[in-house]
Design an enzyme around this catalytic site. Structure first.
Site, PDB file in Angstrom:
ATOM      1  CB  SER A 179      -0.929   0.008   1.219  1.00  0.00           C
ATOM      2  OG  SER A 179      -1.615  -1.216   1.287  1.00  0.00           O
TER       3      SER A 179
ATOM      4  NE  ARG B   3       2.597  -8.571  10.200  1.00  0.00           N
ATOM      5  CZ  ARG B   3       2.696  -8.213   8.915  1.00  0.00           C
ATOM      6  NH1 ARG B   3       3.310  -9.015   8.058  1.00  0.00           N
ATOM      7  NH2 ARG B   3       2.195  -7.089   8.498  1.00  0.00           N
TER       8      ARG B   3
ATOM      9  CB  ALA C 193       7.131   4.196   7.353  1.00  0.00           C
ATOM     10  CG  ASP C 194       2.578   0.427   7.484  1.00  0.00           C
ATOM     11  OD1 ASP C 194       3.654  -0.202   7.536  1.00  0.00           O
ATOM     12  OD2 ASP C 194       1.557  -0.047   6.957  1.00  0.00           O
ATOM     13  NE  ARG C 195       0.908  -3.850   9.766  1.00  0.00           N
ATOM     14  CZ  ARG C 195      -0.272  -3.798  10.377  1.00  0.00           C
ATOM     15  NH1 ARG C 195      -0.341  -3.561  11.683  1.00  0.00           N
ATOM     16  NH2 ARG C 195      -1.398  -3.972   9.697  1.00  0.00           N
TER      17      ARG C 195
ATOM     18  CE  LYS D 144      -4.934  -0.774   3.399  1.00  0.00           C
ATOM     19  NZ  LYS D 144      -3.605  -1.328   3.093  1.00  0.00           N
TER      20      LYS D 144
END
Length: 511
Positions: free
Chosen positions: A33, A158, A239-241, A313
């Site tokens: 994404s 995770r 990056a997101d997690r 999102k």
């Protein structure tokens, strides 16, 4: 959505959403994404996450920057901790990069190394964690033979430990913090292999949701909590997690959970995870410089913009779309709406997610007459697809389909134009296949479920009453990908795209 394909052959086609088309190293790399929305918004293909890290590791540049110098300050007296996803999925991290990094830091003065591993089972097959840990343990044993004190110190799945995103559930990060920093977890083992084998033997256990564990020595003492004077690297390139953990490690003023103690450490990310927040302050590999995105271009040319999704999102239709940049280009011209996602449950429990609410807010924005562009992400096919629950994914796709209808009906009412596409594949194929395309079976003869993204191209459809009669997809851009969408959208707004953008997918045929 089927009607978009069946309606007009010149207004529907497939485009690439993986591999080199979105800046990843090879066409075996599935899209995701983040890189997908970067390409959609930027209109150009930038070397991304994994590829940037590959180049920096191959050239040795990763060890020459300010980020590495900063963590190296701790090598003499402290421990180097590496935290991240242990996986070869290539979406958040890659095991071979961790192996190269281990070799590189040990050759450059790291004497004591601890790994805090997060098991995957989402971008790779469930159960693959055992093989990954065995590979890592072999490397660590080799380092120990060379006189370097290198061990796995903690772990967990995770989705249960550390890797939450968009501040959805801070308890996930806290569970990781307790294990990694405080050396506390409900499960204690003397080796990571034993930990994973035993925890996976529990009913309904899977890699994604393994509980947190710490590794202890023969006296029951944790082998590697993070303490003052240590260095920490989060080795995920995506990056997101990692952003939430980065905040917990870096921010002095932090109130999301009780850290108990906040060790004075030298912390660096593999990459900068948020360019606007400058988070983290130090990183080993510099991010792609994305400027002059289509969103910025259109806003500066008077195109009033509305962007909307639910929490999971929302960052994609704003931050990633705008070239890894937070905030508005012009707050008087833009409105971004975030609808809170469900938290504390897996997405197959509520597969409709917030599709209806997103569609209704988008419909209202369209009918308000206040905007020239609305930009929306419906996450159902991706988020529920990741659970591997086929029945729930059918419900999810149906919900997304109904949301698309609400939005297209509103476009019909105002005489507008629609562009419907996706940022990568997922729910269209939920079965692991061999090279010939046949479903793969596990040891018990059951079909293996695919929970990851796919390498498939994604559809793009254009239409609506505002689309001029002669506009159609060109035949001379057969390898078009997500980066070609920006020029296409600019053209539909009546603008020429900048000359360095990937070419438009449309042409005007004179009837």
């Amino acid at each position: 959505m089927d009607s978009l394909k069946n309606g007009a052959p010149h207004h529907w086609r497939l485009i690439k959403a993986h591999g080199k088309a979105v800046g990843l190293p090879t066409d075996d790399d599935m899209g995701n994404s983040e890189v997908g929305h970067n390409a959609l918004g930027a209109g150009r293909i930038y070397a991304q996450g994994a590829q940037l890290v590959d180049l920096a590791l191959a050239s040795g540049k990763i060890y020459q920057g300010q980020g590495f110098s900063y963590i190296k300050e701790s090598f003499q007296t402290g421990t180097l901790h590496l935290i991240g996803l242990l996986s070869d999925g290539g979406v958040h991290s890659r095991l071979d990069q961790v192996q190269l990094l281990l070799k590189g830091v040990s050759e450059r003065g790291a004497q004591r190394i601890r790994l805090h591993i997060l098991t995957d089972g989402r971008d790779v097959l469930d159960g693959s964690s055992i093989e990954f840990v065995q590979t890592l343990e072999n490397d660590l044993a080799q380092l120990r033979q060379n006189g370097i004190d290198a061990k796995i110190a903690s772990g967990g799945g995770r989705m249960n430990v550390t890797m939450d995103r968009y501040e959805n559930d801070w308890s996930v990060v806290k569970r990781g913090w307790d294990a990694q920093v405080l050396g506390e977890a409900p499960y204690k083992f003397t080796s990571a292999l034993e930990a994973i084998k035993k925890l996976r033997a529990e009913p309904k256990a899977n890699d994604q949701y393994l509980p947190p564990f710490v590794i202890v020595d023969e006296t029951g003492k944790p082998v590697g909590p993070i303490v003052d004077g240590d260095a920490v690297v989060t080795f995920n390139f995506r990056a997101d997690r990692m952003t939430m953990l980065a905040k917990a490690l870096e921010y002095q003023n932090f109130d999301k959970f009780d850290r108990v103690r906040h060790p004075k450490i030298n912390y660096a990310g593999m990459l900068e995870y948020d360019g606007e927040l400058k988070l983290p302050n130090h990183y080993l590999v510099s991010p792609p410089e994305i400027e002059r995105t289509s969103g910025e271009y259109l806003v500066h040319n008077g195109v009033r913009t509305f962007a909307c999704s639910e929490t999971v999102k929302f960052g994609h239709v704003t931050f990633f779309w705008n070239g890894n940049r937070s905030g508005y280009f012009n707050p008087e011209m833009e409105e971004y709406v975030e609808i809170p996602s469900d938290s504390g449950i897996t997405f197959n429990e509520q597969p409709k997610m917030k599709a209806l609410q997103i569609a209704e807010r988008t419909r209202d924005a369209i009918l308000s007459g206040k905007f020239d562009q609305v930009r929306v992400n419906l996450p159902n096919g991706d988020m529920v697809g990741h659970t591997g629950d086929i029945e729930a994914t059918v419900v999810a796709c149906k919900a997304a389909d109904e949301a698309v209808k609400i939005i297209l009906d509103a476009i019909e009412q105002v005489g507008g134009i629609y562009v419907v596409t996706a940022d990568h594949g997922n729910a269209e194929d939920m079965v692991k296949r061999d090279k010939t395309g046949k479903p793969q079976l596990d040891k018990n003869g059951n079909i293996q479920i695919l929970t990851s993204h796919t390498l498939e191209p994604v559809p793009i459809a254009i239409g609506g009453p505002g689309l001029s009669a002669g506009v159609r997809f060109r035949n001379d851009v057969p390898n078009g990908g997500l980066a070609n969408v920006a020029s296409t959208v600019m053209n539909l707004h009546g603008f020429e795209a900048p000359s360095d953008y990937e070419p438009t997918l449309i042409e005007v045929v004179d009837n």
